[in-house]
Design an enzyme around this catalytic site. Structure first.
Site, short mmCIF file in Angstrom:
data_model
loop_
_atom_site.label_atom_id
_atom_site.label_comp_id
_atom_site.label_asym_id
_atom_site.label_seq_id
_atom_site.Cartn_x
_atom_site.Cartn_y
_atom_site.Cartn_z
N TYR A 160 -1.63 -0.47 11.04
CA TYR A 160 -1.83 -1.14 9.74
C TYR A 160 -0.65 -0.89 8.81
O TYR A 160 -0.02 -1.84 8.31
CB TYR A 160 -3.13 -0.66 9.08
CG TYR A 160 -3.22 -0.96 7.60
CD1 TYR A 160 -3.31 -2.28 7.15
CD2 TYR A 160 -3.18 0.06 6.65
CE1 TYR A 160 -3.37 -2.56 5.78
CE2 TYR A 160 -3.25 -0.22 5.29
CZ TYR A 160 -3.33 -1.52 4.86
OH TYR A 160 -3.39 -1.80 3.52
N LYS A 213 2.30 -3.43 7.23
CA LYS A 213 2.55 -3.62 5.79
C LYS A 213 4.00 -3.26 5.44
O LYS A 213 4.63 -3.92 4.62
CB LYS A 213 1.58 -2.77 4.96
CG LYS A 213 0.11 -3.15 5.08
CD LYS A 213 -0.23 -4.52 4.51
CE LYS A 213 -0.18 -4.59 3.00
NZ LYS A 213 -0.67 -5.90 2.48
N THR A 260 0.83 -1.21 0.00
CA THR A 260 0.00 0.00 0.00
C THR A 260 0.86 1.25 0.00
O THR A 260 1.99 1.23 0.51
CB THR A 260 -0.90 0.00 1.26
OG1 THR A 260 -1.44 1.31 1.45
CG2 THR A 260 -0.12 -0.35 2.53
N ASP A 261 0.31 2.35 -0.54
CA ASP A 261 1.04 3.63 -0.48
C ASP A 261 1.15 4.13 0.95
O ASP A 261 1.97 5.01 1.24
CB ASP A 261 0.37 4.68 -1.38
CG ASP A 261 -1.07 5.00 -0.99
OD1 ASP A 261 -1.63 4.36 -0.07
OD2 ASP A 261 -1.67 5.90 -1.63
N GLU A 262 0.35 3.56 1.87
CA GLU A 262 0.37 4.05 3.26
C GLU A 262 1.71 3.77 3.94
O GLU A 262 2.01 4.38 4.97
CB GLU A 262 -0.81 3.48 4.05
CG GLU A 262 -2.13 3.88 3.41
CD GLU A 262 -3.36 3.57 4.24
OE1 GLU A 262 -3.27 3.51 5.47
OE2 GLU A 262 -4.43 3.40 3.62
P1 NAD Z 1 -10.03 -7.11 2.49
O1 NAD Z 1 -9.96 -6.81 3.96
O2 NAD Z 1 -11.27 -6.80 1.73
O3 NAD Z 1 -9.72 -8.67 2.24
C1 NAD Z 1 -8.70 -9.34 2.92
C2 NAD Z 1 -8.92 -10.83 2.71
O4 NAD Z 1 -7.85 -11.54 3.37
C3 NAD Z 1 -10.23 -11.35 3.32
O5 NAD Z 1 -10.87 -12.20 2.40
C4 NAD Z 1 -9.78 -12.14 4.55
O6 NAD Z 1 -10.64 -13.23 4.86
C5 NAD Z 1 -8.40 -12.63 4.10
N1 NAD Z 1 -7.51 -12.90 5.25
C6 NAD Z 1 -7.28 -12.11 6.33
N2 NAD Z 1 -6.42 -12.74 7.16
C7 NAD Z 1 -6.06 -13.91 6.57
C8 NAD Z 1 -5.18 -14.96 6.93
N3 NAD Z 1 -4.48 -14.93 8.06
N4 NAD Z 1 -5.06 -16.00 6.09
C9 NAD Z 1 -5.77 -16.06 4.92
N5 NAD Z 1 -6.63 -15.09 4.55
C10 NAD Z 1 -6.77 -14.03 5.36
O7 NAD Z 1 -8.76 -6.36 1.87
P2 NAD Z 1 -8.59 -5.70 0.42
O8 NAD Z 1 -9.12 -4.32 0.46
O9 NAD Z 1 -9.07 -6.66 -0.60
O10 NAD Z 1 -7.00 -5.59 0.36
C11 NAD Z 1 -6.21 -6.61 -0.26
C12 NAD Z 1 -4.75 -6.22 -0.14
O11 NAD Z 1 -4.53 -4.96 -0.75
C13 NAD Z 1 -4.27 -6.08 1.30
O12 NAD Z 1 -2.99 -6.65 1.40
C14 NAD Z 1 -4.22 -4.58 1.54
O13 NAD Z 1 -3.22 -4.26 2.47
C15 NAD Z 1 -3.88 -4.08 0.15
N6 NAD Z 1 -4.37 -2.72 -0.15
C16 NAD Z 1 -5.70 -2.43 -0.11
C17 NAD Z 1 -6.13 -1.15 -0.44
C18 NAD Z 1 -7.59 -0.78 -0.45
O14 NAD Z 1 -7.91 0.37 -0.77
N7 NAD Z 1 -8.51 -1.68 -0.17
C19 NAD Z 1 -5.20 -0.15 -0.77
C20 NAD Z 1 -3.85 -0.49 -0.76
C21 NAD Z 1 -3.44 -1.78 -0.47
P1 TYD Z 2 -10.52 4.44 4.53
O1 TYD Z 2 -11.50 3.98 3.50
O2 TYD Z 2 -10.62 3.85 5.90
O3 TYD Z 2 -9.08 4.23 3.90
P2 TYD Z 2 -7.63 4.71 4.48
O4 TYD Z 2 -7.77 5.23 5.84
O5 TYD Z 2 -6.84 3.44 4.43
O6 TYD Z 2 -7.15 5.74 3.51
O7 TYD Z 2 -10.65 6.01 4.68
C1 TYD Z 2 -10.52 6.88 3.57
C2 TYD Z 2 -10.62 8.30 4.09
O8 TYD Z 2 -11.94 8.51 4.59
C3 TYD Z 2 -9.68 8.57 5.26
O9 TYD Z 2 -9.24 9.94 5.17
C4 TYD Z 2 -10.57 8.43 6.48
C5 TYD Z 2 -11.93 8.90 5.98
N1 TYD Z 2 -13.11 8.28 6.62
C6 TYD Z 2 -14.12 9.10 7.14
O10 TYD Z 2 -14.06 10.35 7.09
N2 TYD Z 2 -15.20 8.49 7.71
C7 TYD Z 2 -15.32 7.13 7.80
O11 TYD Z 2 -16.33 6.63 8.36
C8 TYD Z 2 -14.26 6.32 7.25
C9 TYD Z 2 -14.35 4.80 7.32
C10 TYD Z 2 -13.19 6.93 6.67
#
Ligand code: NAD
Ligand code: TYD
Length: 337
Positions: free
Chosen positions: A151, A155, A126-128
């Protein structure tokens, strides 16, 4: 035929990736290992669970024996690690499980990839991990890691382990670092689906702090095409930033959602801010575009329209997801905030 182990394939991005691969590639068999935590949902794979090139296995990425068995049984050549605890707010409440899955789980997969001399290990990061930006500049692949939340710290630790396995044992890895994803099947703890769900139900929209935090939104399908390019075209041991070039404040995004759903701005409620809230993320995705010839297929206006329409058409998926445990989570996170 490629045989890939996709972890976390019942989650948001993993399930979108598997649906894309099964629809667009004939020569790829996918073993999908997922623990089915609160975020994992087999309904995300509706229509694909029984696909001839897909095998779902319920299990934990920390389970060394299971991973060794899957690699041998399915002749796995590559691992794409999506599995993670992924929500910043939960990591502030309960960090330990983030270390268990995101750090120890990644280590377990890395050891298996090294021992079995796999062709590629793709770590979905992630960019975070780069921390927070001021009003200017973007994250490049050279930006030093400076994570701020439990988090993002977990990562970043995983990214360092992946690099260490490359450096020490020659593991052929790639790390991708993407911006905030949005699109179908996202669990409504994240901002966009949470706001869509609340607005659809005429509930207040809880905006943290002043709502002027900036995220660089990436449509999930475009993230998936980028990961496929990395798996199939990237040189080993390269890191790629993936972003949608769509910087928006949270209030701008929420305004678009309310307009599209024809709901009033009076639903917006500013609530107590997230502790340690990162102000701005922005991605320089130039390396991905020039080296791997990748580009996002939609801009934010197109992507958010598709996304809102998907949630409207899939209200049953949404109502199943928000039944049960979700109500308790929502109350503990938002009531009296
Ligand atoms: P999500 O939370 O929707 O899904 C995570 C999945 O991993 C779930 O299906 C969960 O059951 C499974 N999981 C959790 N712990 C596990 C374990 N110990 N063993 C096997 N499976 C397990 O997450 P997402 O949004 O689909 O994100 C996927 C990846 O992308 C993550 O690594 C996250 O850090 C990265 N990512 C997500 C975002 C975003 O905006 N959603 C942005 C940047 C990076
Ligand atoms: P989020 O979807 O949790 O992603 P991340 O924190 O990983 O970027 O949040 C996106 C942005 O929205 C972040 O600035 C936090 C804000 N946010 C709210 O203002 N209200 C909410 O209820 C949530 C879940 C997020």
């Amino acid at each position: 035929m490629r045989n890939i182990l996709v972890t976390g394939g019942a989650g948001f991005i993993g399930s979108n990736f598997i649906r894309m691969v099964l629809s667009e590639q004939n020569d790829c068999f996918v073993v999908n290992l997922d623990k089915l935590t609160y975020a994992g949902n087999l309904e995300n794979l509706h229509g694909y669970l029984e696909h001839k090139n897909h095998k779902f296995v319920k299990g934990d990425i920390c389970d060394e024996k299971l991973i060794a068995k899957l690699i041998e049984e399915y002749k796995i050549d590559s691992i794409i690690n999506f599995a993670a605890e992924s929500h910043v707010d939960r990591s502030i409440e309960e960090p330990k499980v983030f270390i268990d899955t995101n750090v120890t789980g990644t280590l377990t997969l890395l050891e298996a990839a090294r021992d079995n001399k796999l062709e590629r290990f793709v770590q979905v990061s992630t960019d975070e991990v780069y921390g927070s930006l001021g009003t200017e500049g973007k994250f490049t692949e050279q930006t030093p890691l400076s994570p701020n939340s439990p988090y993002s710290a977990s990562k970043a630790a995983a990214d360092h382990l992946v690099g260490a396995f490359g450096h020490t044992w020659g593991l052929k890895y790639n790390i991708t670092r993407c911006s905030n994803n949005y699109g179908p099947y996202q669990f409504p703890e994240k901002m966009i689906p949470l706001m869509i769900n609340n607005a659809m139900n005429d509930k207040e929209l809880p905006v943290y702090g002043d709502g002027l935090y900036v995220r660089d939104w990436l449509y999930v399908y475009d993230h998936c095409t980028a990961i496929w390019k990395v798996l199939t075209k990237a040189k080993p041991r390269e890191i790629y930033n993936i972003g949608g070039c769509n910087e928006k404040t949270n209030l701008e995004v929420i305004g678009i959602i309310l307009d599209r759903l024809k709901k009033p701005k009076s639903l917006i409620k500013h609530v107590t801010d997230r502790p340690g809230h990162d102000r701005r993320y922005a991605i320089d995705a130039d390396k991905m575009m020039t080296e791997l010839d990748w580009a996002p297929s939609v801009n934010f206006e197109q992507g958010i329209e598709k996304t809102i329409d998907w949630y409207l058409e899939n209200d049953k998926w949404l109502s199943n997801v928000v039944s049960g445990e979700y109500g308790k989570y929502y109350d503990s996170m938002y009531s009296g905030r």
